[in-house]
Design a protein around this motif. Sequence first.
Motif, PDB file in Angstrom:
ATOM      1  N   TRP A  65     -23.467  -2.693  14.147  1.00 19.92           N
ATOM      2  CA  TRP A  65     -23.066  -2.067  15.412  1.00 19.92           C
ATOM      3  C   TRP A  65     -22.770  -3.109  16.491  1.00 19.92           C
ATOM      4  N   ALA A  66     -21.759  -2.833  17.303  1.00 20.95           N
ATOM      5  CA  ALA A  66     -21.458  -3.686  18.464  1.00 20.95           C
ATOM      6  C   ALA A  66     -22.288  -3.184  19.645  1.00 20.95           C
ATOM      7  N   HIS A  67     -23.520  -3.667  19.727  1.00 22.10           N
ATOM      8  CA  HIS A  67     -24.484  -3.121  20.686  1.00 22.10           C
ATOM      9  C   HIS A  67     -24.080  -3.351  22.143  1.00 22.10           C
ATOM     10  N   THR A  68     -23.330  -4.410  22.398  1.00 23.56           N
ATOM     11  CA  THR A  68     -22.977  -4.707  23.790  1.00 23.56           C
ATOM     12  C   THR A  68     -21.831  -3.856  24.305  1.00 23.56           C
ATOM     13  N   SER A  69     -21.023  -3.287  23.380  1.00 22.05           N
ATOM     14  CA  SER A  69     -19.839  -2.546  23.829  1.00 22.05           C
ATOM     15  C   SER A  69     -19.883  -1.060  23.505  1.00 22.05           C
ATOM     16  N   ASP A  70     -20.581  -0.675  22.435  1.00 26.19           N
ATOM     17  CA  ASP A  70     -20.587   0.732  22.017  1.00 26.19           C
ATOM     18  C   ASP A  70     -21.965   1.352  22.242  1.00 26.19           C
TER      19      ASP A  70
END
Length: 503
Positions: free
Chosen positions: A302-307
């Motif tokens: 997962w792209a935790h900073t953007s999603d």
Amino acid sequence: MPNEADHLEGRGDKASKKKNEKRREDALEATLNERMPATSPSPHRGNTPQATLPRFVSVEELMETAEGVTNMALAHEIMVNQDFQVKSAVLPEGSLERQVKEIMHKAFWDCLEFQLNEEPQTYGHSIKLLSEIRETLLSFLLPGHGPLRSRIEEVLDLPLIQQEAENGVLDIGKLSQFIVGMMGSLCAPCRDEDIRKLKEITDIVPLLKEIFSVLDLMKVDMANFALTRIRPHLMQQSVEYERSKFQGFLEKHPNALDYTEKWLEDTLRCLREGGACAASSGPSLLSPVNVHNHAYLRLLMWAHTSDPFPETVLMDQARFQEMHREEERLVVLSSVLLIVYTTTGEAISGLPGLMETLKDIVSAIFVDMHAVSFNALEALATVGEKLCVELSECLSRHGYSPFAAVRRSALTGQISAIIQPDNSVRKLMESRLQNYLLASLESSQHKNAPPLPGGLAPVGKEVKELAVRFSRLINFNKLVFSPFYQKILQKLLAPGESPSTAT
């Protein structure tokens, strides 16, 4: 700690508690505003204005929600974290609460010492201490401890102690020794050393002070013992509790599943298009259970900073991040070892202990691979050099010719190339690891672990441990949120794509 000292510090504790509650409420309110604002559009609706007016939340509702979220998070932690333990509260060094507590306790113990040094002695504080110790010891007893209960009630008979104090014949030292002996009978084995130290203390006030310190530790031990005993029986209750709490939260915030729906919808779209998220193939690829399992696998990348993270797994976001870091470490480790053994060939295959030695070298260099200051390219270059030295020495010891310069250059070059995201070896090991994790989800219902794919044997123990953690977390999440997932998947899947299959 002693009641009187606790009463003195009570105001400080209450103030601290209110402050902590206020912080939780503020944090929750900020989260609600950020993740689920009443007037913000759903991720599925674009920027279309909403027809409904904003729903304002009262302070009482916010406090109730904060308490519910806190309790749900605690129950969840107990179930998914097998290492969860109750710990003694430790106030920060230099904090006002700690200073107040230390001052009040010092005042209490100084007063107790003064009373015992008076002529004649007075026992007001001593009797209060003995009363609290008596209740604490009784609280440790289990139903089968009838004789111990009778003995404690007989020796620590408060009316008799009061009468002895009035007549000047109360022997605090003798009672203290009985208390220490009883603590030794009831404590966990890890407290044996603390009990031994108590028996060495001869002065009454220091002894009583240390008795209370050890009793506090025993309370924590008892809480953890009780937790261990009841955890197997908590599963169903915890599932129902978390589900009901989330249902109540959903009723107050109807858009509280928007990111979950988007997560499942994006996974389904990726599978239909044959994208990178498809770790398996076959006629059942678009079944609800397969879509759901692939969705869970996506959480490891997962792209935790953007999603925004899906709401139904939000409490486990840190765990998914931790498992992703472990997955990356195992991919690098297995990739390096695969390159070494395919490059070097039969000369080192089967040599006892070599695999573990090489594995330890790589693991030591990559132990901080997720630190901000970590330089992966330099680390891989160092790994290549150290492995070449180790391999040359090993080949020499077993009668083979040492590494030639050409082979050393080829090996170090292939190892350094792992840093590239499209590196074929890295992509292969990443795909095999993800397939294994997916297979572990599919086989967890049958209690049979899937076979390890080729190339993962050197890190097999770590891979299996990761798969167990991953499967345990996912299976519990499915139990809690299955009704919500089923509704979403039934809505997303076309009638011809097995909408009725359980997730």
